[in-house]
Design a protein around this motif. Structure first.
Motif, PDB file in Angstrom:
ATOM      1  N   ILE A  18      31.317  45.181  45.282  1.00  0.00           N
ATOM      2  CA  ILE A  18      30.950  45.828  44.031  1.00  0.00           C
ATOM      3  C   ILE A  18      31.034  47.418  44.213  1.00  0.00           C
ATOM      4  O   ILE A  18      31.544  48.114  43.131  1.00  0.00           O
ATOM      5  CB  ILE A  18      29.370  45.383  43.469  1.00  0.00           C
ATOM      6  CG1 ILE A  18      29.303  43.980  42.886  1.00  0.00           C
ATOM      7  CG2 ILE A  18      29.192  46.477  42.368  1.00  0.00           C
ATOM      8  CD1 ILE A  18      28.465  43.522  42.368  1.00  0.00           C
ATOM      9  N   ASN A  19      30.706  47.907  45.215  1.00  0.00           N
ATOM     10  CA  ASN A  19      30.895  49.579  45.138  1.00  0.00           C
ATOM     11  C   ASN A  19      32.485  49.942  45.186  1.00  0.00           C
ATOM     12  O   ASN A  19      32.699  50.684  44.665  1.00  0.00           O
ATOM     13  CB  ASN A  19      30.223  49.809  46.722  1.00  0.00           C
ATOM     14  CG  ASN A  19      29.880  51.431  46.673  1.00  0.00           C
ATOM     15  OD1 ASN A  19      30.641  52.178  45.989  1.00  0.00           O
ATOM     16  ND2 ASN A  19      28.890  51.796  47.355  1.00  0.00           N
ATOM     17  N   LEU A  20      33.204  48.939  45.958  1.00  0.00           N
ATOM     18  CA  LEU A  20      34.704  49.196  45.842  1.00  0.00           C
ATOM     19  C   LEU A  20      35.176  49.085  44.625  1.00  0.00           C
ATOM     20  O   LEU A  20      36.133  49.643  43.986  1.00  0.00           O
ATOM     21  CB  LEU A  20      35.342  48.392  47.027  1.00  0.00           C
ATOM     22  CG  LEU A  20      35.221  48.631  48.476  1.00  0.00           C
ATOM     23  CD1 LEU A  20      36.080  47.732  49.248  1.00  0.00           C
ATOM     24  CD2 LEU A  20      35.612  50.186  48.776  1.00  0.00           C
ATOM     25  N   PHE A  21      34.840  47.997  43.939  1.00  0.00           N
ATOM     26  CA  PHE A  21      35.279  47.575  42.650  1.00  0.00           C
ATOM     27  C   PHE A  21      34.752  48.824  41.683  1.00  0.00           C
ATOM     28  O   PHE A  21      35.776  49.039  40.770  1.00  0.00           O
ATOM     29  CB  PHE A  21      34.444  46.428  41.826  1.00  0.00           C
ATOM     30  CG  PHE A  21      34.953  46.013  40.546  1.00  0.00           C
ATOM     31  CD1 PHE A  21      36.221  44.977  40.486  1.00  0.00           C
ATOM     32  CD2 PHE A  21      34.332  46.286  39.532  1.00  0.00           C
ATOM     33  CE1 PHE A  21      36.391  44.698  39.148  1.00  0.00           C
ATOM     34  CE2 PHE A  21      34.787  45.929  38.260  1.00  0.00           C
ATOM     35  CZ  PHE A  21      36.048  44.946  38.110  1.00  0.00           C
ATOM     36  N   VAL A  22      33.752  49.357  41.578  1.00  0.00           N
ATOM     37  CA  VAL A  22      33.554  50.613  40.717  1.00  0.00           C
ATOM     38  C   VAL A  22      34.530  51.741  41.059  1.00  0.00           C
ATOM     39  O   VAL A  22      34.817  52.054  40.285  1.00  0.00           O
ATOM     40  CB  VAL A  22      32.137  50.821  41.063  1.00  0.00           C
ATOM     41  CG1 VAL A  22      31.647  52.139  40.606  1.00  0.00           C
ATOM     42  CG2 VAL A  22      31.061  49.747  40.577  1.00  0.00           C
ATOM     43  N   GLN A  23      34.437  51.940  42.252  1.00  0.00           N
ATOM     44  CA  GLN A  23      35.360  53.077  42.656  1.00  0.00           C
ATOM     45  C   GLN A  23      37.117  52.733  42.137  1.00  0.00           C
ATOM     46  O   GLN A  23      37.469  53.719  41.567  1.00  0.00           O
ATOM     47  CB  GLN A  23      35.567  53.369  44.043  1.00  0.00           C
ATOM     48  CG  GLN A  23      33.998  53.815  44.777  1.00  0.00           C
ATOM     49  CD  GLN A  23      34.196  53.786  46.392  1.00  0.00           C
ATOM     50  OE1 GLN A  23      34.913  54.324  46.825  1.00  0.00           O
ATOM     51  NE2 GLN A  23      33.097  53.216  46.870  1.00  0.00           N
ATOM     52  N   ARG A  55      37.217  42.151  50.076  1.00  0.00           N
ATOM     53  CA  ARG A  55      36.955  43.378  49.435  1.00  0.00           C
ATOM     54  C   ARG A  55      37.004  43.337  47.951  1.00  0.00           C
ATOM     55  O   ARG A  55      36.461  44.226  47.298  1.00  0.00           O
ATOM     56  CB  ARG A  55      38.304  44.188  49.714  1.00  0.00           C
ATOM     57  CG  ARG A  55      37.899  44.481  51.543  1.00  0.00           C
ATOM     58  CD  ARG A  55      39.324  45.394  51.665  1.00  0.00           C
ATOM     59  NE  ARG A  55      39.306  46.847  51.321  1.00  0.00           N
ATOM     60  CZ  ARG A  55      38.699  47.849  51.982  1.00  0.00           C
ATOM     61  NH1 ARG A  55      38.105  47.656  52.864  1.00  0.00           N
ATOM     62  NH2 ARG A  55      38.744  49.090  51.296  1.00  0.00           N
ATOM     63  N   PRO A  56      37.861  42.295  47.202  1.00  0.00           N
ATOM     64  CA  PRO A  56      37.674  42.560  45.557  1.00  0.00           C
ATOM     65  C   PRO A  56      36.218  42.070  45.163  1.00  0.00           C
ATOM     66  O   PRO A  56      36.251  42.466  43.981  1.00  0.00           O
ATOM     67  CB  PRO A  56      38.780  41.305  45.417  1.00  0.00           C
ATOM     68  CG  PRO A  56      39.745  41.338  46.443  1.00  0.00           C
ATOM     69  CD  PRO A  56      39.142  41.639  47.729  1.00  0.00           C
ATOM     70  N   TYR A  57      35.484  41.699  46.048  1.00  0.00           N
ATOM     71  CA  TYR A  57      34.263  41.333  45.384  1.00  0.00           C
ATOM     72  C   TYR A  57      33.215  42.158  45.900  1.00  0.00           C
ATOM     73  O   TYR A  57      31.957  42.091  45.622  1.00  0.00           O
ATOM     74  CB  TYR A  57      33.861  39.830  45.951  1.00  0.00           C
ATOM     75  CG  TYR A  57      34.670  38.726  45.263  1.00  0.00           C
ATOM     76  CD1 TYR A  57      34.499  38.382  44.094  1.00  0.00           C
ATOM     77  CD2 TYR A  57      35.786  38.139  46.401  1.00  0.00           C
ATOM     78  CE1 TYR A  57      35.171  37.276  43.432  1.00  0.00           C
ATOM     79  CE2 TYR A  57      36.669  37.308  45.802  1.00  0.00           C
ATOM     80  CZ  TYR A  57      36.466  36.864  44.566  1.00  0.00           C
ATOM     81  OH  TYR A  57      37.359  35.656  43.948  1.00  0.00           O
ATOM     82  N   THR A  84      32.422  31.740  47.498  1.00  0.00           N
ATOM     83  CA  THR A  84      32.620  32.679  46.590  1.00  0.00           C
ATOM     84  C   THR A  84      33.564  33.820  46.615  1.00  0.00           C
ATOM     85  O   THR A  84      34.468  33.866  45.981  1.00  0.00           O
ATOM     86  CB  THR A  84      31.321  33.404  46.169  1.00  0.00           C
ATOM     87  OG1 THR A  84      30.443  32.486  45.719  1.00  0.00           O
ATOM     88  CG2 THR A  84      31.689  34.233  44.946  1.00  0.00           C
ATOM     89  N   PHE A  85      33.643  34.238  48.180  1.00  0.00           N
ATOM     90  CA  PHE A  85      34.397  35.397  48.137  1.00  0.00           C
ATOM     91  C   PHE A  85      35.756  35.131  49.261  1.00  0.00           C
ATOM     92  O   PHE A  85      36.668  36.079  49.329  1.00  0.00           O
ATOM     93  CB  PHE A  85      33.328  36.552  48.980  1.00  0.00           C
ATOM     94  CG  PHE A  85      32.218  36.857  48.458  1.00  0.00           C
ATOM     95  CD1 PHE A  85      32.396  37.024  46.932  1.00  0.00           C
ATOM     96  CD2 PHE A  85      30.900  37.060  49.032  1.00  0.00           C
ATOM     97  CE1 PHE A  85      31.208  37.534  46.313  1.00  0.00           C
ATOM     98  CE2 PHE A  85      29.878  37.586  48.453  1.00  0.00           C
ATOM     99  CZ  PHE A  85      30.084  37.536  47.100  1.00  0.00           C
ATOM    100  N   SER A  86      35.657  34.073  50.021  1.00  0.00           N
ATOM    101  CA  SER A  86      36.722  33.785  50.875  1.00  0.00           C
ATOM    102  C   SER A  86      37.893  32.917  50.486  1.00  0.00           C
ATOM    103  O   SER A  86      37.782  32.153  49.184  1.00  0.00           O
ATOM    104  CB  SER A  86      36.247  32.845  52.100  1.00  0.00           C
ATOM    105  OG  SER A  86      35.208  33.598  52.897  1.00  0.00           O
ATOM    106  N   PRO A  87      38.993  33.069  50.925  1.00  0.00           N
ATOM    107  CA  PRO A  87      40.270  32.330  50.468  1.00  0.00           C
ATOM    108  C   PRO A  87      40.135  30.808  50.936  1.00  0.00           C
ATOM    109  O   PRO A  87      39.176  30.700  52.142  1.00  0.00           O
ATOM    110  CB  PRO A  87      41.393  32.965  51.027  1.00  0.00           C
ATOM    111  CG  PRO A  87      40.861  33.762  52.094  1.00  0.00           C
ATOM    112  CD  PRO A  87      39.470  34.307  51.774  1.00  0.00           C
ATOM    113  N   LEU A  88      40.720  29.905  50.428  1.00  0.00           N
ATOM    114  CA  LEU A  88      40.616  28.443  51.111  1.00  0.00           C
ATOM    115  C   LEU A  88      41.672  28.263  52.116  1.00  0.00           C
ATOM    116  O   LEU A  88      42.729  28.699  52.195  1.00  0.00           O
ATOM    117  CB  LEU A  88      40.839  27.356  49.993  1.00  0.00           C
ATOM    118  CG  LEU A  88      39.745  27.681  48.787  1.00  0.00           C
ATOM    119  CD1 LEU A  88      40.184  26.706  47.581  1.00  0.00           C
ATOM    120  CD2 LEU A  88      38.408  27.516  49.283  1.00  0.00           C
ATOM    121  N   ASP A  89      41.321  27.443  53.168  1.00  0.00           N
ATOM    122  CA  ASP A  89      42.410  27.024  54.085  1.00  0.00           C
ATOM    123  C   ASP A  89      43.151  25.953  53.873  1.00  0.00           C
ATOM    124  O   ASP A  89      43.037  25.565  52.634  1.00  0.00           O
ATOM    125  CB  ASP A  89      41.510  26.943  55.479  1.00  0.00           C
ATOM    126  CG  ASP A  89      40.440  25.609  55.475  1.00  0.00           C
ATOM    127  OD1 ASP A  89      40.905  24.738  54.589  1.00  0.00           O
ATOM    128  OD2 ASP A  89      39.632  25.586  56.248  1.00  0.00           O
TER     129      ASP A  89
END
Length: 484
Positions: free
Chosen positions: A407-412, A403-405, A373-378
């Motif tokens: 939620i606390n950072l997303f809210v800020q 970081r884009p996932y 869900t959160f990682s880029p693909l190789d």
């Protein structure tokens, strides 16, 4: 077929002067017929001492029994596969298997499920039981069963719906469907000239459609069963729980839900097509999903009741700060072993064990579902791993990509835009002794929401674990809030 069986017997017969007891244990996996399509993937041999279920239905997170795995390419069953001490194994390598009366099954994983030993297309051997240990010679297992697709069960009050997804099919390169269980209100009249609010329910890991029956049980005695449609959304994929987040690994799950599936549902049933008519709830991975959807689509949804959500702040990812220098999932800064779960105040599962188990399982487990869900693909189309499965080291580049996932950072970062739109819409509930250590991240998010002047209703129930706070009384209270 005869040739293959003779070969299996020859391989499983000890050499002259040798005995099975003196020979390292090996599993010889054969098949009673060739595959229509050669199999590329992971082959398992799964063991149990329990009598109540087949070993292929494991592993149990809290009490994993031994299983072993081997990756193969284009195997058609002509020659037996050999699993030995060099094969992947958990919790022991095969040469450390304790002596016991083990029930064993060989498994070829199906292609449409997050589970390693069950689901349509899974091929397996019948259970066989015998006493073996680390030096029991060759053990032959013959795959001769296949799990056929089964129609969804007929459950009173649930209507099954599926829709081909052009967005997901294009992104993932294979046919992909939306699926859900739709539960009309108790007194629903299809001929009445009215629309109904809808509560979208997202289950915990792995997010199966089978969970619709539990959804019906949980909410069937509350006001929403009379005042709303209830829609249980499937969140399972072959990679685990996709949490309805758009991602490189799982495709545009969030966008496809909002742009494809919800409009389809609203065209098939008299669902209220406005934010006040679209409510969300979910538990655990579903709790994270429902909160993520509300925050990302504040003009689409009218409120979320998210319970015991997966980590909503990656500074406390089950007590791991993934952004910290030299962060490690296996060892705490104090040097103590890092837990992933507890029973009450007693630590019960350890991160090194849990990640080790998933290393043998392959895709579909909880931790690997986070990577998908959160990682880029190789370069091979696989998600980059946050946690090194041998050392527990956190990859700082992967952590930064997550970081884009957060939620606390997303809210800020998005509060100036979303803040006014989510007023009165955020409800989060968890336990202070969450089984999977999820309360710390909720507390951090609560602090941020308070500092931003949010009216979000965040409750940490003292002494509660991952789910026991969701009693009938609290469900009825939530249902009352939903219909007000």
């Amino acid at each position: 077929m005869i040739t293959r069986l003779i070969l299996l017997l020859l391989l499983s017969t000890p050499a002259s002067g040798d005995t099975p007891a003196a020979t390292p244990t090996r599993f010889l996996v054969g098949m009673n017929d060739t595959l229509a399509e050669p199999y590329t993937g992971r082959v398992y041999v799964m063991l149990t001492t329990l009598k109540r279920q087949e070993p292929r239905r494991g592993p149990d997170w809290f009490n994993p029994e031994p299983f072993f795995a081997l990756d193969v390419s284009k195997w058609n069953g002509d020659e037996p596969l050999v699993l030995d001490a060099t094969s992947l194994g958990h919790p022991w390598a095969l040469d450390a298997l304790p002596e016991a009366e083990w029930t064993m099954q060989a498994v070829l994983r199906g292609s449409d499920t997050s589970q390693i030993g069950t689901g349509p297309g899974t091929r397996y051997s019948l259970p066989t039981t015998r006493a073996i240990g680390p030096r029991s010679g060759d053990v032959a297992l013959t795959i001769d069963q296949v799990e056929r697709p089964r129609p969804l069960p007929e459950i009173d009050g649930i209507e099954w719906v599926e829709l081909e997804s052009p967005m997901l099919t294009a992104a993932l390169g294979q046919p992909t469907k939306h699926r859900a269980g739709v539960m009309p209100p108790a007194d629903f009249d299809p001929d009445a000239d009215r629309t109904w609010p809808t509560v979208y329910v997202i289950g915990g890991f792995p997010g199966t459609l089978d969970g619709a029956a539990m959804t019906k049980w949980m909410w069937g005695s509350t006001l929403i069963s009379k005042e709303c449609f209830i829609v249980h959304l499937e969140a399972e994929s072959t990679t685990g729980h996709h949490v309805f987040a758009d991602s490189p690994g799982n495709g545009p799950r969030s966008t496809a839900l909002v742009k494809e599936f919800i409009p389809h549902l609203e065209s098939e049933w008299p669902l209220r097509p406005e934010p006040s008519g679209r409510l969300l709830t979910g538990h655990s991975s579903g709790g994270w999903s429902s909160l993520w959807l509300q925050l990302n689509w504040p003009d689409v949804f009218g409120g979320t009741w998210s319970t015991a959500p997966d980590p909503v702040d990656f500074r406390d990812f089950q007590r791991i700060n993934i952004y910290a220098e030299s962060a490690n999932a296996f060892v705490e800064p104090s040097g103590d072993r890092h837990p992933v779960a507890r029973m009450g105040r007693n630590r019960y599962i350890w991160y090194d064990d849990f990640v080790g188990m998933e290393a043998v399982m392959g895709d579909g487990g909880q931790i690997r579902s986070f990577d998908w869900t959160f990682s880029p693909l190789d370069e091979h189309g696989q998600p980059m791993r946050l946690i090194d499965s041998d050392s527990g080291a956190i990859d700082p580049d992967v952590a930064a990509a997550w970081r884009p996932y957060d939620i606390n950072l997303f809210v800020q970062e998005h509060w100036p835009v979303i803040g006014p739109k989510v007023a009165g819409k955020i409800h989060i509930i968890g336990g202070s002794l969450d089984t999977f250590y999820l309360e710390g991240a909720v507390e951090l998010l609560h602090e941020t929401l308070q500092s931003l002047g949010s009216d979000a209703d965040v409750q940490i129930i003292e002494g509660a674990d991952h789910s026991n706070f969701m009693n009938n009384r609290r469900r009825k209270r939530i249902a009352q809030q939903m219909v007000e």
